[in-house]
Design an enzyme around this catalytic site. Structure first.
Site, PDB file in Angstrom:
ATOM      1  N   GLY A 264      32.030  28.964  42.071  1.00  0.00           N
ATOM      2  CA  GLY A 264      33.077  29.060  41.264  1.00  0.00           C
ATOM      3  C   GLY A 264      33.160  28.261  40.181  1.00  0.00           C
ATOM      4  CB  VAL A 265      34.922  28.179  36.895  1.00  0.00           C
ATOM      5  CG1 VAL A 265      34.284  29.290  36.306  1.00  0.00           C
ATOM      6  CG2 VAL A 265      36.281  28.492  37.460  1.00  0.00           C
ATOM      7  CB  VAL A 268      32.568  20.624  42.249  1.00  0.00           C
ATOM      8  CG1 VAL A 268      31.855  20.714  43.513  1.00  0.00           C
ATOM      9  CG2 VAL A 268      33.425  19.517  42.172  1.00  0.00           C
ATOM     10  CD  GLU A 289      35.232  34.926  40.756  1.00  0.00           C
ATOM     11  OE1 GLU A 289      35.767  35.953  41.298  1.00  0.00           O
ATOM     12  OE2 GLU A 289      36.013  34.008  40.402  1.00  0.00           O
TER      13      GLU A 289
END
Ligand code: COA
Length: 501
Positions: A264-265, A268, A289
């Site tokens: 994910g963005v 972390v 993505e």
């Protein structure tokens, strides 16, 4: 410039100003735009539309994008009261506030579902597709910029298309995109992607030139955000996760070069991938993505071979460096429509290692990614569900506490559920790793408390679980129903989940 950027001769006389383009929008219209993260979204026309509304010319629209977009689109239009309905994901403060204040109706949809739903006719029909591009081909094909998102589907389904040619996006981006759109059932065929690097489509979005009603030239840059510095907890989570992956290789459950990574963005996610730079891995692949700075670092040091995504979310400095070395990166990076980057069929086939962030998790492994204290929308489910349910390994990371320790991110029961216990295999906190595969609910609770919790919340979780086990009539998933959400209630009433603050 015009000849290079608008190669279709008959379209050259359709250049209009952003203000003229803004006047094409009417109240009640459904607008689908390019953009996924603050990358590749239209900027000049939304700013002109917001200005028009600010001057008192009321216009209210439904806005569909790929995912989150920059402030010129979500922010300016929310503040001007232009957005009345919004799909499928956002991260903008003004937009979020309007959603939580009931000024915008928001429909939170899996990112792989929205393009299908538009194609199936399940939701509103698109009136205008507004897309950012680097150029238009001789035949009218639209060459996107730093993201694709749902641009191809909106262009295909819209009555009218407005193109923002952005000259701040270099022509060198041509060739990085791979546009493929599956047909609707019963004519759908397998998507022929067998490896992360496979190219299966065109380098432009096919478009009937007659649909293009206006071309706006702009040079407003993507609003790239600076990533927060990697903090100690993020580093610990990254190390715990990397240790876990090492174990999977030792047990023969992962190959030496892992499987394609989705991350994910956020800081972390960036720390986790950043942590791989100093690892011994070779020939890694990414099927995600979003691509953040850390993926470019991994390409630079030779650890990543191919990276597939629907957007490039780079910091300003990294974007500059990317543009300067675009030909080298283009050999390794592919941008796809989100219908493909987030496609369950491809995710399952490639065996993705999905790493997403949770707002909170509960004792049994259910995950909340989207709503604070059950009601306040943060961003949305985004692509996390597309990846989590279909991944080879579904991993969620979270810190054990938020808001200076006043909130425990591990709670008896999540206040909103995006990912059920059935979609969550591994939980990683700065304290450790809970491997939930094959465990019963009670086994999951013990493992999560033991490996992932800490301090007084760990004791409170143990106490809750032991009492639930004792007093629940049915022992499969023990709960004290009247108390399960009491931690959230205490926070709302006192500002902390602690019993003795
Ligand atoms: N209760 C209340 N607030 C919490 C919380 C909890 N249990 N856990 C975290 N927060 C708050 C943080 O304090 C922070 O608040 P702030 O904005 O006021 O500083 C905010 O939530 C964001 O948390 P942060 O720790 O900075 O994580 P993040 O920026 O990585 O965002 C998500 C975490 C879950 C909101 C984000 O990853 C997301 O939107 N996920 C869903 C979409 C997704 O996963 N997409 C797939 C890949 S891109």
């Amino acid at each position: 410039m015009t000849k290079e950027r608008i190669r279709c001769e008959k379209l050259r006389d359709r250049i209009i100003s952003a203000e003229e383009a803004a006047n094409i929008f009417k109240t009640g219209m459904v607008v689908g735009t390019s953009g996924f993260t603050p990358a590749g979204y239209p900027k000049a026309v939304p700013l002109a539309l917001a200005k028009r509304a600010d001057k008192g010319d009321k216009v209210e629209i439904t806005l569909m994008t790929g995912a989150s977009v920059g402030d010129e689109l979500d922010g300016a239009l929310s503040r001007a009261g232009v957005i009345k309905k919004r799909f499928p994901y956002q991260t903008n403060t003004s937009c979020r506030n309007s959603i939580n204040n009931e000024e915008i109706e928001f429909s939170d949809i899996h990112l792989s579902h929205l393009p299908q739903w538009v194609k199936y006719g399940f939701i509103e029909k698109i009136d205008i597709a507004l897309v950012e591009a680097i150029a238009i081909t001789e035949e009218g094909g639209i060459i996107p910029s730093t993201s694709i998102g749902n641009a191809n589907v909106y262009v295909q389904k819209a009555d009218k298309v407005i193109v923002e040619i952005n000259t701040s996006q270099p022509l060198g981006l041509e060739g990085i995109h791979d546009i493929y759109s599956p047909e609707n059932p019963p004519n759908r065929k397998p998507i022929p992607i067998l490896k992360t690097g496979d190219r299966v489509g065109t380098s432009y979005i096919p478009c009937d030139p007659e649909k293009i009603v206006g071309i706006v030239i702009t040079d407003i840059k993507d609003a790239n955000k600076k990533l927060a510095a990697i903090d100690e907890d993020s580093r610990k989570m990254a190390n715990n996760l990397i240790d876990f992956l090492e174990g999977e290789i030792r047990f023969g459950r992962l190959p030496e070069n892992l499987l394609p990574l989705q991350s994910g963005v956020g800081s972390v996610a960036n720390a986790v991938l950043g942590g791989l730079v100093d690892s011994n891995y070779e020939n890694l692949t990414v099927y995600s993505e979003v691509l953040q700075d850390s993926v470019l670092d991994l390409i630079d040091c030779g650890k990543v071979n191919t990276a597939s995504s629907t957007s490039l979310t780079l910091s300003e400095e990294r974007l500059e460096n990317f543009y300067n070395n675009i030909d080298q990166y283009k050999e390794k990076i592919i941008l796809r429509p989100q219908e493909i980057s987030n496609n369950p069929e491809v995710i399952r086939r490639l065996g993705i290692i999905a790493i997403n962030t949770a707002i909170e998790v509960d004792l049994y492994g259910n995950v909340n990614s989207s709503n604070i204290m059950g009601s306040r929308l943060m961003n949305g489910i985004g692509g996390s569900g597309d990846f989590a349910r279909n991944a080879y390994l579904s991993i969620f990371v979270t810190q054990t506490t938020a808001k200076n320790g006043n909130i425990s991110c591990i709670v008896p029961m999540v206040s909103h559920c995006d990912h059920t216990e059935h979609d969550v295999q591994i939980i990683v906190t700065e304290q450790g790793v809970a491997d939930l595969r094959g465990l019963s609910p009670k086994g999951r609770a013990k493992t999560i408390i033991e490996n992932c919790a800490t301090g007084e919340y760990k004791e409170m979780l143990k106490d809750y679980y032991n009492r639930a086990l004792k007093c629940s009539k049915y022992k499969h998933t023990p709960h004290i129903i009247g108390e399960a959400l009491s931690w959230h209630n205490r926070f709302l009433e006192t500002g902390t989940m602690r019993i003795n603050p």
